[in-house]
Design an enzyme around this catalytic site. Structure first.
Site, mmCIF file in Angstrom:
data_model
loop_
_atom_site.group_PDB
_atom_site.id
_atom_site.type_symbol
_atom_site.label_atom_id
_atom_site.label_comp_id
_atom_site.label_asym_id
_atom_site.label_seq_id
_atom_site.Cartn_x
_atom_site.Cartn_y
_atom_site.Cartn_z
ATOM 1 N N LYS A 93 0.807 -1.229 0.000
ATOM 2 C CA LYS A 93 0.000 0.000 0.000
ATOM 3 C C LYS A 93 0.839 1.278 0.000
ATOM 4 C CE LYS A 93 -3.198 -2.867 2.274
ATOM 5 N NZ LYS A 93 -2.956 -3.673 3.480
ATOM 6 N N ARG A 94 2.143 1.106 0.184
ATOM 7 C CA ARG A 94 3.062 2.232 0.233
ATOM 8 C C ARG A 94 3.022 3.062 -1.062
ATOM 9 N NH1 ARG A 94 9.138 1.889 0.033
ATOM 10 N NH2 ARG A 94 8.652 0.305 -1.486
ATOM 11 N N CYS A 141 23.776 -2.795 -35.409
ATOM 12 C CA CYS A 141 23.746 -3.809 -34.335
ATOM 13 C C CYS A 141 24.845 -4.848 -34.563
ATOM 14 C CB CYS A 141 22.371 -4.479 -34.312
ATOM 15 S SG CYS A 141 22.329 -5.992 -33.329
ATOM 16 N N CYS A 162 23.198 -8.511 -35.453
ATOM 17 C CA CYS A 162 22.389 -8.827 -36.629
ATOM 18 C C CYS A 162 23.221 -9.618 -37.661
ATOM 19 C CB CYS A 162 21.853 -7.535 -37.273
ATOM 20 S SG CYS A 162 20.360 -6.887 -36.476
ATOM 21 N N HIS A 178 16.117 -8.487 -35.288
ATOM 22 C CA HIS A 178 16.569 -7.560 -34.260
ATOM 23 C C HIS A 178 15.441 -7.210 -33.287
ATOM 24 C CE1 HIS A 178 19.223 -4.382 -32.749
ATOM 25 N NE2 HIS A 178 18.201 -3.546 -32.799
ATOM 26 N N ASN A 206 20.298 -11.463 -19.946
ATOM 27 C CA ASN A 206 19.840 -10.204 -19.370
ATOM 28 C C ASN A 206 18.910 -9.574 -20.383
ATOM 29 O OD1 ASN A 206 21.476 -10.297 -17.035
ATOM 30 N ND2 ASN A 206 23.218 -9.505 -18.183
ATOM 31 N N GLY A 224 20.581 -4.086 -17.291
ATOM 32 C CA GLY A 224 21.942 -3.892 -17.762
ATOM 33 C C GLY A 224 22.203 -4.403 -19.165
ATOM 34 N N CYS A 225 21.136 -4.674 -19.905
ATOM 35 C CA CYS A 225 21.323 -5.180 -21.269
ATOM 36 C C CYS A 225 21.503 -3.988 -22.194
ATOM 37 C CB CYS A 225 20.122 -6.002 -21.689
ATOM 38 S SG CYS A 225 20.300 -6.662 -23.340
ATOM 39 N N SER A 226 22.564 -4.026 -23.010
ATOM 40 C CA SER A 226 22.866 -2.851 -23.813
ATOM 41 C C SER A 226 22.472 -3.016 -25.281
ATOM 42 C CB SER A 226 24.350 -2.499 -23.694
ATOM 43 O OG SER A 226 25.152 -3.613 -23.997
ATOM 44 N N HIS A 274 18.760 -6.707 -29.402
ATOM 45 C CA HIS A 274 18.742 -7.918 -30.241
ATOM 46 C C HIS A 274 18.670 -9.134 -29.310
ATOM 47 C CE1 HIS A 274 19.688 -9.764 -34.282
ATOM 48 N NE2 HIS A 274 19.628 -10.802 -33.464
ATOM 49 N N HIS A 281 19.361 -12.034 -27.280
ATOM 50 C CA HIS A 281 20.588 -12.812 -27.085
ATOM 51 C C HIS A 281 20.816 -13.133 -25.624
ATOM 52 C CE1 HIS A 281 22.107 -8.877 -25.838
ATOM 53 N NE2 HIS A 281 23.192 -9.476 -25.362
ATOM 54 N N GLN A 286 24.018 -15.069 -22.854
ATOM 55 C CA GLN A 286 25.449 -15.260 -22.697
ATOM 56 C C GLN A 286 25.731 -16.603 -22.045
ATOM 57 O OE1 GLN A 286 27.915 -11.936 -21.438
ATOM 58 N NE2 GLN A 286 26.107 -10.634 -21.275
ATOM 59 N N HIS A 346 20.632 -23.432 -13.998
ATOM 60 C CA HIS A 346 21.510 -24.133 -13.065
ATOM 61 C C HIS A 346 21.415 -25.623 -13.351
ATOM 62 C CE1 HIS A 346 21.659 -20.694 -9.896
ATOM 63 N NE2 HIS A 346 22.607 -20.582 -10.797
ATOM 64 N N PHE A 358 13.282 -2.082 -5.647
ATOM 65 C CA PHE A 358 14.708 -1.896 -5.427
ATOM 66 C C PHE A 358 15.158 -2.805 -4.289
ATOM 67 C CE2 PHE A 358 13.645 1.919 -7.718
ATOM 68 C CZ PHE A 358 14.770 2.169 -8.473
ATOM 69 N N TYR A 395 18.131 -2.080 3.102
ATOM 70 C CA TYR A 395 17.905 -3.201 4.012
ATOM 71 C C TYR A 395 18.271 -4.528 3.355
ATOM 72 C CZ TYR A 395 15.969 -6.070 7.682
ATOM 73 O OH TYR A 395 15.839 -6.979 8.703
ATOM 74 N N GLU A 396 17.911 -4.649 2.097
ATOM 75 C CA GLU A 396 18.156 -5.888 1.374
ATOM 76 C C GLU A 396 19.650 -6.170 1.242
ATOM 77 O OE1 GLU A 396 15.984 -3.578 0.675
ATOM 78 O OE2 GLU A 396 14.058 -4.532 0.350
HETATM 79 O O1 LIG Z 1 11.558 2.450 2.476
HETATM 80 P P1 LIG Z 1 11.717 3.201 1.183
HETATM 81 O O2 LIG Z 1 12.850 4.190 1.206
HETATM 82 O O3 LIG Z 1 10.443 3.805 0.687
HETATM 83 O O4 LIG Z 1 12.086 2.052 0.123
HETATM 84 C C1 LIG Z 1 13.383 1.713 -0.258
HETATM 85 O O5 LIG Z 1 14.119 1.083 0.779
HETATM 86 C C2 LIG Z 1 13.623 -0.162 1.263
HETATM 87 C C3 LIG Z 1 14.619 -0.701 2.275
HETATM 88 O O6 LIG Z 1 15.912 -0.799 1.743
HETATM 89 C C4 LIG Z 1 13.406 -1.164 0.117
HETATM 90 O O7 LIG Z 1 12.759 -2.308 0.607
HETATM 91 C C5 LIG Z 1 12.581 -0.535 -1.011
HETATM 92 O O8 LIG Z 1 12.508 -1.431 -2.093
HETATM 93 C C6 LIG Z 1 13.240 0.771 -1.443
HETATM 94 O O9 LIG Z 1 12.501 1.371 -2.468
HETATM 95 O O1 LIG Z 2 27.955 -8.422 -20.799
HETATM 96 P P1 LIG Z 2 27.007 -7.253 -20.940
HETATM 97 O O2 LIG Z 2 25.650 -7.659 -21.403
HETATM 98 O O3 LIG Z 2 27.590 -6.132 -21.734
HETATM 99 O O4 LIG Z 2 26.869 -6.687 -19.449
HETATM 100 C C1 LIG Z 2 25.850 -7.009 -18.546
HETATM 101 O O5 LIG Z 2 25.903 -8.368 -18.125
HETATM 102 C C2 LIG Z 2 27.055 -8.750 -17.358
HETATM 103 C C3 LIG Z 2 26.868 -10.168 -16.904
HETATM 104 O O6 LIG Z 2 25.683 -10.329 -16.159
HETATM 105 C C4 LIG Z 2 27.285 -7.807 -16.173
HETATM 106 O O7 LIG Z 2 28.541 -8.115 -15.587
HETATM 107 C C5 LIG Z 2 27.290 -6.345 -16.616
HETATM 108 O O8 LIG Z 2 27.391 -5.502 -15.497
HETATM 109 C C6 LIG Z 2 25.989 -6.064 -17.378
HETATM 110 O O9 LIG Z 2 25.950 -4.722 -17.806
#
Ligand SMILES: O=P(O)(O)O[C@H]1O[C@H](CO)[C@@H](O)[C@H](O)[C@H]1O
Ligand SMILES: O=P(O)(O)O[C@H]1O[C@H](CO)[C@@H](O)[C@H](O)[C@H]1O
Lengths: 401, 401
Positions: free
Chosen positions: B30-31, B52, B55, B138, B203, B209-211, B214, B216, B218, B332, B365, B369-370
């Site tokens: 609810k946040r 690309c 391609c 692509h 990814n 982090g996928c750049s 296309h 793919h 790894q 895995h 995110f 805490y995580e």
């Molecule tokens: O509590 P906040 O600042 O709204 O939320 C943020 O910090 C929390 C604790 O690290 C996380 O669980 C949330 O995902 C993040 O968005």
């Molecule tokens: O290899 P890429 O796709 O350029 O890069 C991405 O995947 C990698 C493997 O998970 C990570 O280390 C990179 O930080 C991420 O940007």
């Protein structure tokens, strides 16, 4: 660095605090980047924002009004992840079977129940979550604050920690000599039960999930000992047993302080640097040089030194890419209650995990390989430490004013 | 769900595969959210992009030209995190002391060296990294591809895995019955040494982090067994020993298939659902229902079923928020070489870790805490599974065309 070759080859480094490995690929910094760009931080914020729920005098989500505080302010999180009270939960225990089911159904039911009991385990968690503002001004960060202004933050953390320490714990004696928590703004910081652990942390910047730029951190206190402190505590205890009472982190800080190559900043009480086993590109650890179990063990000099270290680190972070540097940081210290061994093996330290890699807009993603297999970093911790060491001095924004 | 109360209270769930806990806070959905918004995905991409590097027919960073492939294409990563060859590294061993230093200096030096040997541990890692394109177009993703078009991807993964399996491993027999890797495009997929583990992953999306959009994935192959598979393997072996040869994941899949409340999709060979211990909001695991150690153990029916599962999952993900759903996914399975016990305890499964929480632009995110304490989630895995179960059917984009 004695092993200069590690600047050139792929290798793994061991983290003795977590008992885990990180993959280091120094040659990989040459990789071009065409992926996501972070938004550069807006630094044009007002000193007071009428719509901010953290500014002094403003109203919060549940209707409470903030006092006109002048240093720090603490309140119970309006959207807490754990609560002090909730319905009871008893994890299921394996039942006997009803008499009228056939043997094979019974075996299946029993099997299913046994499997469920073994594989679907849960436990209830209660706790208390606080928000702590670091300053009344909406538009500052720890990097903008001189050490003297960071001191009240440390003082507030210490008071909250102190007021939650088990009175029967070996920490309680030290806690007694600390100023009483009565002076903490907003009285509601007394727990109504004994919690196991207190996690103090800050998320800074949008890239780290922070939704309000007003300088603030959080404190989550739980009946359970969370994963990370639990893993560290096991390794700290094992080292202590194996090394005749020595502390892993005290030993490590003295080694690093002597070597210097991973040091970012140090003073009499603390070593701060990029640890040998850093995962994030510019990760920093702050470690007490002498054995300190928790905030309650810090004397006035230690507190002053800690304020200085926090100021030095956050300023260097901002200077590095001339941006308000996002990070998550947190304190690891003794559990609020625990065995004597757990408490004596604990050692006060802080982790700073910042995501930026190359510039204000290009971050490191810990994704695919990192999630499935193992954390991987590009620049070495020695390279990162050197860059951070070299960007001390006044905050870059000062000269723009 | 038998324990309906877990829908309302904060609790921790145990992950027996990792031996770790996750904090679940169902009331926290609810946040309000005022933080960073992800960019919604652009779906207007050309079918062929001359700039690309993936391609067909295009030139890559190091000058190689891609063939005009029509299904999948594999090549050695131009910016690999690990390499096949590099300078040798011998971790330092504690030295004797020179004769002309005083005892106390010697003690200090010895102490320092011993500490360094204990606390600054590194090991060399070599390996081979591949990139695999999933299709020549692509502008498609796995979600756009029917199961028949995903089959060649599974086939290519299987061939690469097969060609890296230790000929003395118990897997080699199964590997022999698999089509030979000679047909893999771009011949350079034979390792020149025996590696320990192969991590296959994808990814997807800028948020992960996928750049390059296309389609793919790894494949990183290393001399070391990485952290995550190593942790899982220890728990799989322990369960096998304690439960008279049973497999944790086979047991888990059968339990979940019977319960149904966390199931997203299943067929004869695989269960796919949000695991009891899921960390990411819409995390999914795909688990072989019968004991399969690795890709080499999948027969034609299993491969067809796996293609169907991947298609069903990725399509549901896109349908959920009507966006191209970002995620990291990976396989895995058994290490390429290992003890018989390690190989027999391994069980083929896939993890999908997607970051989105509430909409195409609001993610979860895993920060403060995580990172410092413990992963925390808001919606329960049962709620997530229900939503994903309910959004099957044609890809939402189909009807927009
Ligand atoms: O509590 P906040 O600042 O709204 O939320 C943020 O910090 C929390 C604790 O690290 C996380 O669980 C949330 O995902 C993040 O968005
Ligand atoms: O290899 P890429 O796709 O350029 O890069 C991405 O995947 C990698 C493997 O998970 C990570 O280390 C990179 O930080 C991420 O940007």
């Amino acid at each position: 660095m004695p092993e200069a070759i590690l600047d050139d080859i792929s290798h793994r480094r061991y983290n003795p605090l977590r008992g885990s490995w990180v993959l280091v690929s120094p040659h990989r910094t040459k990789r071009p980047w065409q992926g996501q760009q972070e938004a550069a931080s807006k630094i044009e914020l007002p000193q007071y924002d009428p719509s901010c729920y953290l500014c002094p005098g403003n109203k919060r989500a549940q209707g409470d009004v903030n006092p006109k505080y002048d240093k720090t302010f603490v309140f119970v999180n309006d959207f807490a992840a754990v609560k002090e009270q909730q319905a009871e939960y008893e994890p299921p225990v394996q039942d006997g079977c009803k008499a009228d089911v056939s043997m094979s159904t019974m075996a299946k039911l029993m099997g299913g129940t046994a499997l469920a009991t073994r594989l679907l385990r849960a436990e209830s968690t209660t706790g208390k979550c606080y928000v702590i503002t670091f300053a009344p001004a909406h538009n500052v960060t720890l990097a903008d604050m001189p050490a003297e202004s960071i001191l009240p933050v440390i003082d507030t953390w210490t008071k909250i920690y102190t007021s939650h320490v088990d009175p029967h714990s070996p920490l309680a004696q030290a806690a007694k000599s600390t100023t009483l928590p009565a002076s903490t703004p907003n009285g509601n910081t007394q727990p109504n039960q004994q919690y196991r652990y207190m996690q103090i942390f800050e998320n800074k910047g949008q890239a780290m999930g922070c939704s309000n730029p007003h300088p603030h951190g959080q404190i989550w206190t739980t009946t359970s000992l969370p994963e990370e402190p639990s893993i560290e505590l096991q390794n700290l205890q094992q080292y202590r047993r194996e090394q005749g009472g020595a502390n892993l982190l005290e030993d490590y800080a003295s080694l690093e302080s002597e070597k210097g190559e991973r040091t970012v900043f140090e003073n009499a009480s603390f070593w701060a640097g990029c640890p040998w086993w850093a995962t994030w590109p510019f990760e920093i650890m702050v470690i007490a040089k002498k054995h300190k179990r928790a905030l309650v063990d810090l004397d006035q000099q230690n507190q002053d030194d800690l304020a200085q270290v926090i100021s030095e680190i956050t300023r260097r972070y901002d200077n590095l890419f001339e941006t308000s540097f996002p990070y998550s940081m947190g304190i690891h210290q003794a559990p609020l209650t625990g065995t004597n061994e757990e408490i004596e093996a604990s050692h006060f330290h802080m982790h700073f995990y910042p995501p930026l890699l190359r510039s204000a807009t290009v971050r490191k993603f810990l994704v695919g390989y990192e999630m499935m297999a193992e954390p991987q970093r590009d620049i070495t911790p020695e390279q990162a430490a050197k860059r951070l060491r070299d960007c001390g001095g006044p905050l870059y924004r000062e000269s723009l004013k």
